[in-house]
Design a protein around this motif. Sequence first.
Motif, PDB file in Angstrom:
ATOM      1  N   ASN A 185       0.816  -1.221   0.000  1.00  0.00           N
ATOM      2  CA  ASN A 185       0.000   0.000   0.000  1.00  0.00           C
ATOM      3  C   ASN A 185       0.850   1.270   0.000  1.00  0.00           C
ATOM      4  OD1 ASN A 185      -2.517  -1.310   0.020  1.00  0.00           O
ATOM      5  ND2 ASN A 185      -2.468  -1.560   2.247  1.00  0.00           N
ATOM      6  N   ASN A 186       2.177   1.090  -0.109  1.00  0.00           N
ATOM      7  CA  ASN A 186       3.133   2.209  -0.186  1.00  0.00           C
ATOM      8  C   ASN A 186       3.088   3.121   1.041  1.00  0.00           C
ATOM      9  OD1 ASN A 186       4.111   1.542  -2.853  1.00  0.00           O
ATOM     10  ND2 ASN A 186       2.172   2.344  -3.658  1.00  0.00           N
ATOM     11  N   LEU A 187       2.918   2.507   2.212  1.00  0.00           N
ATOM     12  CA  LEU A 187       2.982   3.300   3.437  1.00  0.00           C
ATOM     13  C   LEU A 187       4.424   3.643   3.756  1.00  0.00           C
ATOM     14  CD1 LEU A 187       0.354   1.615   5.809  1.00  0.00           C
ATOM     15  CD2 LEU A 187       0.024   3.194   3.894  1.00  0.00           C
ATOM     16  N   GLU A 188       4.607   4.785   4.415  1.00  0.00           N
ATOM     17  CA  GLU A 188       5.949   5.256   4.769  1.00  0.00           C
ATOM     18  C   GLU A 188       6.077   5.405   6.285  1.00  0.00           C
ATOM     19  OE1 GLU A 188       7.708   8.268   1.775  1.00  0.00           O
ATOM     20  OE2 GLU A 188       5.550   8.705   1.856  1.00  0.00           O
ATOM     21  N   PHE A 189       7.224   5.015   6.800  1.00  0.00           N
ATOM     22  CA  PHE A 189       7.559   5.138   8.224  1.00  0.00           C
ATOM     23  C   PHE A 189       8.559   6.275   8.358  1.00  0.00           C
ATOM     24  CE2 PHE A 189      10.540   3.989  11.683  1.00  0.00           C
ATOM     25  CZ  PHE A 189       9.664   3.859  12.749  1.00  0.00           C
ATOM     26  N   GLN A 190       8.182   7.336   9.075  1.00  0.00           N
ATOM     27  CA  GLN A 190       9.041   8.514   9.192  1.00  0.00           C
ATOM     28  C   GLN A 190       9.037   9.044  10.618  1.00  0.00           C
ATOM     29  OE1 GLN A 190       7.671  11.518   6.455  1.00  0.00           O
ATOM     30  NE2 GLN A 190       8.053  10.272   4.634  1.00  0.00           N
ATOM     31  N   GLU A 191      10.165   9.601  11.022  1.00  0.00           N
ATOM     32  CA  GLU A 191      10.210  10.278  12.310  1.00  0.00           C
ATOM     33  C   GLU A 191       9.580  11.652  12.171  1.00  0.00           C
ATOM     34  OE1 GLU A 191      13.265  11.299  16.007  1.00  0.00           O
ATOM     35  OE2 GLU A 191      14.045  10.379  14.180  1.00  0.00           O
ATOM     36  N   LEU A 192       9.019  12.154  13.272  1.00  0.00           N
ATOM     37  CA  LEU A 192       8.447  13.497  13.330  1.00  0.00           C
ATOM     38  C   LEU A 192       9.428  14.526  12.757  1.00  0.00           C
ATOM     39  CD1 LEU A 192       6.304  15.520  14.602  1.00  0.00           C
ATOM     40  CD2 LEU A 192       7.838  15.547  16.580  1.00  0.00           C
ATOM     41  N   LYS A 193       8.920  15.407  11.911  1.00  0.00           N
ATOM     42  CA  LYS A 193       9.771  16.429  11.304  1.00  0.00           C
ATOM     43  C   LYS A 193       9.414  17.842  11.736  1.00  0.00           C
ATOM     44  CE  LYS A 193      10.716  13.752   7.091  1.00  0.00           C
ATOM     45  NZ  LYS A 193      10.539  13.694   5.614  1.00  0.00           N
ATOM     46  N   THR A 194       8.123  18.142  11.841  1.00  0.00           N
ATOM     47  CA  THR A 194       7.697  19.502  12.157  1.00  0.00           C
ATOM     48  C   THR A 194       6.676  19.503  13.284  1.00  0.00           C
ATOM     49  OG1 THR A 194       5.833  19.482  10.602  1.00  0.00           O
ATOM     50  CG2 THR A 194       7.988  20.128   9.722  1.00  0.00           C
ATOM     51  N   GLU A 195       6.533  20.662  13.939  1.00  0.00           N
ATOM     52  CA  GLU A 195       5.568  20.775  15.029  1.00  0.00           C
ATOM     53  C   GLU A 195       4.145  20.631  14.527  1.00  0.00           C
ATOM     54  OE1 GLU A 195       4.427  24.157  18.282  1.00  0.00           O
ATOM     55  OE2 GLU A 195       6.525  23.545  18.212  1.00  0.00           O
ATOM     56  N   SER A 196       3.901  21.039  13.275  1.00  0.00           N
ATOM     57  CA  SER A 196       2.551  20.896  12.725  1.00  0.00           C
ATOM     58  C   SER A 196       2.156  19.430  12.613  1.00  0.00           C
ATOM     59  CB  SER A 196       2.465  21.564  11.347  1.00  0.00           C
ATOM     60  OG  SER A 196       3.323  20.923  10.413  1.00  0.00           O
ATOM     61  N   GLU A 197       3.136  18.536  12.443  1.00  0.00           N
ATOM     62  CA  GLU A 197       2.840  17.108  12.380  1.00  0.00           C
ATOM     63  C   GLU A 197       2.369  16.584  13.738  1.00  0.00           C
ATOM     64  OE1 GLU A 197       5.635  15.349   8.792  1.00  0.00           O
ATOM     65  OE2 GLU A 197       6.484  15.454  10.822  1.00  0.00           O
ATOM     66  N   ILE A 198       2.858  17.190  14.825  1.00  0.00           N
ATOM     67  CA  ILE A 198       2.381  16.808  16.154  1.00  0.00           C
ATOM     68  C   ILE A 198       0.886  17.103  16.267  1.00  0.00           C
ATOM     69  CG2 ILE A 198       2.520  17.246  18.641  1.00  0.00           C
ATOM     70  CD1 ILE A 198       5.428  17.828  18.369  1.00  0.00           C
ATOM     71  N   SER A 199       0.481  18.276  15.796  1.00  0.00           N
ATOM     72  CA  SER A 199      -0.935  18.660  15.858  1.00  0.00           C
ATOM     73  C   SER A 199      -1.796  17.718  15.027  1.00  0.00           C
ATOM     74  CB  SER A 199      -1.109  20.102  15.356  1.00  0.00           C
ATOM     75  OG  SER A 199      -0.374  21.000  16.168  1.00  0.00           O
ATOM     76  N   GLU A 200      -1.291  17.339  13.857  1.00  0.00           N
ATOM     77  CA  GLU A 200      -2.041  16.424  12.993  1.00  0.00           C
ATOM     78  C   GLU A 200      -2.156  15.041  13.640  1.00  0.00           C
ATOM     79  OE1 GLU A 200      -1.973  14.747   8.385  1.00  0.00           O
ATOM     80  OE2 GLU A 200      -0.600  16.348   8.990  1.00  0.00           O
ATOM     81  N   PHE A 201      -1.048  14.568  14.202  1.00  0.00           N
ATOM     82  CA  PHE A 201      -1.073  13.271  14.872  1.00  0.00           C
ATOM     83  C   PHE A 201      -1.965  13.317  16.107  1.00  0.00           C
ATOM     84  CE2 PHE A 201       0.661  10.662  18.377  1.00  0.00           C
ATOM     85  CZ  PHE A 201       0.385   9.408  17.858  1.00  0.00           C
ATOM     86  N   TYR A 202      -1.955  14.451  16.816  1.00  0.00           N
ATOM     87  CA  TYR A 202      -2.728  14.559  18.051  1.00  0.00           C
ATOM     88  C   TYR A 202      -4.220  14.354  17.803  1.00  0.00           C
ATOM     89  CZ  TYR A 202      -4.284  16.012  22.635  1.00  0.00           C
ATOM     90  OH  TYR A 202      -4.862  16.024  23.870  1.00  0.00           O
ATOM     91  N   LYS A 203      -4.699  14.777  16.665  1.00  0.00           N
ATOM     92  CA  LYS A 203      -6.116  14.573  16.338  1.00  0.00           C
ATOM     93  C   LYS A 203      -6.446  13.075  16.290  1.00  0.00           C
ATOM     94  CE  LYS A 203      -6.355  18.830  13.606  1.00  0.00           C
ATOM     95  NZ  LYS A 203      -6.493  19.395  12.232  1.00  0.00           N
ATOM     96  N   LEU A 204      -5.541  12.300  15.685  1.00  0.00           N
ATOM     97  CA  LEU A 204      -5.731  10.846  15.653  1.00  0.00           C
ATOM     98  C   LEU A 204      -5.678  10.262  17.053  1.00  0.00           C
ATOM     99  CD1 LEU A 204      -3.508   9.630  12.653  1.00  0.00           C
ATOM    100  CD2 LEU A 204      -5.928  10.228  12.656  1.00  0.00           C
ATOM    101  N   TYR A 205      -4.699  10.706  17.822  1.00  0.00           N
ATOM    102  CA  TYR A 205      -4.506  10.197  19.178  1.00  0.00           C
ATOM    103  C   TYR A 205      -5.705  10.518  20.064  1.00  0.00           C
ATOM    104  CZ  TYR A 205      -2.869  10.351  24.034  1.00  0.00           C
ATOM    105  OH  TYR A 205      -2.771  10.214  25.395  1.00  0.00           O
ATOM    106  N   LYS A 206      -6.235  11.725  19.977  1.00  0.00           N
ATOM    107  CA  LYS A 206      -7.375  12.127  20.802  1.00  0.00           C
ATOM    108  C   LYS A 206      -8.590  11.260  20.499  1.00  0.00           C
ATOM    109  CE  LYS A 206      -9.964  16.177  22.337  1.00  0.00           C
ATOM    110  NZ  LYS A 206     -10.153  17.657  22.202  1.00  0.00           N
ATOM    111  N   LYS A 207      -8.832  10.983  19.225  1.00  0.00           N
ATOM    112  CA  LYS A 207      -9.960  10.123  18.842  1.00  0.00           C
ATOM    113  C   LYS A 207      -9.738   8.693  19.344  1.00  0.00           C
ATOM    114  CE  LYS A 207     -12.783   8.604  14.942  1.00  0.00           C
ATOM    115  NZ  LYS A 207     -12.812   7.200  15.365  1.00  0.00           N
ATOM    116  N   THR A 208      -8.485   8.206  19.234  1.00  0.00           N
ATOM    117  CA  THR A 208      -8.160   6.863  19.721  1.00  0.00           C
ATOM    118  C   THR A 208      -8.416   6.756  21.212  1.00  0.00           C
ATOM    119  OG1 THR A 208      -6.485   6.540  17.990  1.00  0.00           O
ATOM    120  CG2 THR A 208      -6.316   5.149  19.941  1.00  0.00           C
ATOM    121  N   ALA A 209      -8.017   7.796  21.961  1.00  0.00           N
ATOM    122  CA  ALA A 209      -8.231   7.810  23.412  1.00  0.00           C
ATOM    123  C   ALA A 209      -9.721   7.814  23.734  1.00  0.00           C
ATOM    124  CB  ALA A 209      -7.542   9.014  24.031  1.00  0.00           C
TER     125      ALA A 209
END
Length: 323
Positions: A155-179
Motif C-alpha cells: 500500500n506504499n505506506l511510509e515510516f518517518q520520524e516526526l519532522k515539524t511541530e505541525s505534524e504533532i498537531s495532525e497526529f494529536y487529532k488521531l490520538y485524541k480520537k483513539t483515546a
Amino acid sequence: MQLMDSWIALLKESKGSVYQSPEWAKSLEMDGKKPTLIVIEESGQLKASLLAFEQEIITPLGKKKILFSEGTPLFKDEQSGLEILSKFRQESKKYFYGLIRPTVINQKKDIFEKAGYKTVSDSTILVSLEKDKEFLWNSLEKKSARWGVKTAEKNNLEFQELKTESEISEFYKLYKKTAHDGGFKEKSPDFLKELTKSRERARLFLIKKENKIIAGGIILIDNDYTILNLTAASDEGYKLQAMPFLYWNLILFSKSLGKAYFDLGGYDKNAKQGEKIYNINKFKENFGGDIVEQPHCSTNSKYTLIRSLMKRFKIIKRFYKKK
C-alpha cells in the motif's frame, strides 16, 4: 540549579530510567501534573531520588488522591535505596496510598521487599532484539503481523520520524480520537510537544500514505530497552495495515539503537474474550515477544485489596479509574 545538576549526575551514575528524568518531569508537568522530587542528600550531593506525581483516582469509595511514581528509584547503594523508599512511604501517608511501578528491566525487587512494600504484578511483552533481522521477521506471526507488514508495503505506506511541530498537531487529532474510542483520558498536546523535544528520551514516529498521517506512536528510550508509550491510527490506517507496519519498524529502530529489548507497553493476563483489551493482547502476541512481570509496589495494603476486588468483581474495575 545545583539540585538539577546533582539529579542529572545521579541519573547517569545509576543508569536511571527515562521515567526518573527531568525530561519526564517536565513533560508530565505540561500535562497538568505537579512533579515531586523526593531526595536523600549527603554533603550537598544526592544519594538517592524518586520522582513522583499526585494523581486523583475514582474508586468505589469515591475520589482519592495517591502518590504515584514510575521507574525504579535512583540510588547509589542499597542503604540509600532503602532510605528513599522509606521517605516515599512517609510522604505517602498524606495520600490514600503510594505506588511505585519499577522498570521492567532493572527492577531491583529485593530493595522493595526489604523495605516492606506490597507487590502486585501486572504484565507486559518484551521483544528480544539480540537476534538478527531475519530471525525477528520469522518470529512475527505469519498470517497476521507478517501479512500486515507486507500489505502495508504494497500500500506504499511510509515510516518517518516526526519532522515539524505541525505534524504533532495532525497526529494529536488521531490520538485524541483513539483515546476517546478506547475510553481513556488523553495526554495534552503540550505533553507530546515537550516529550518529543528530547530525542535522547523519546521519539515520535509517523506512518504516512501519500504524505497524509494515518498512524503513529511514541517510544521512550531507556538504558537497555525502548518502551511503546502511546499509539494512534485512523480508520484508513487500520484498513491499510498501518499498525503492524508501525510496530515492525519500531522494533527495527530500537534494534538500530543497540537496545536489548522492545517493550510493547502492557499486557492484561486477566482479559476475557470479547473485551477490547483481549484483542489488543492478541495483536501484541503476534510480534514474537515474551510475557514478563511488571510489578506494582505499594506502601500499604489498600492498593492490593482493590486489585484483588477488581479481579473478582468486574464492576469494581469500571469504578477504579485514574483521572
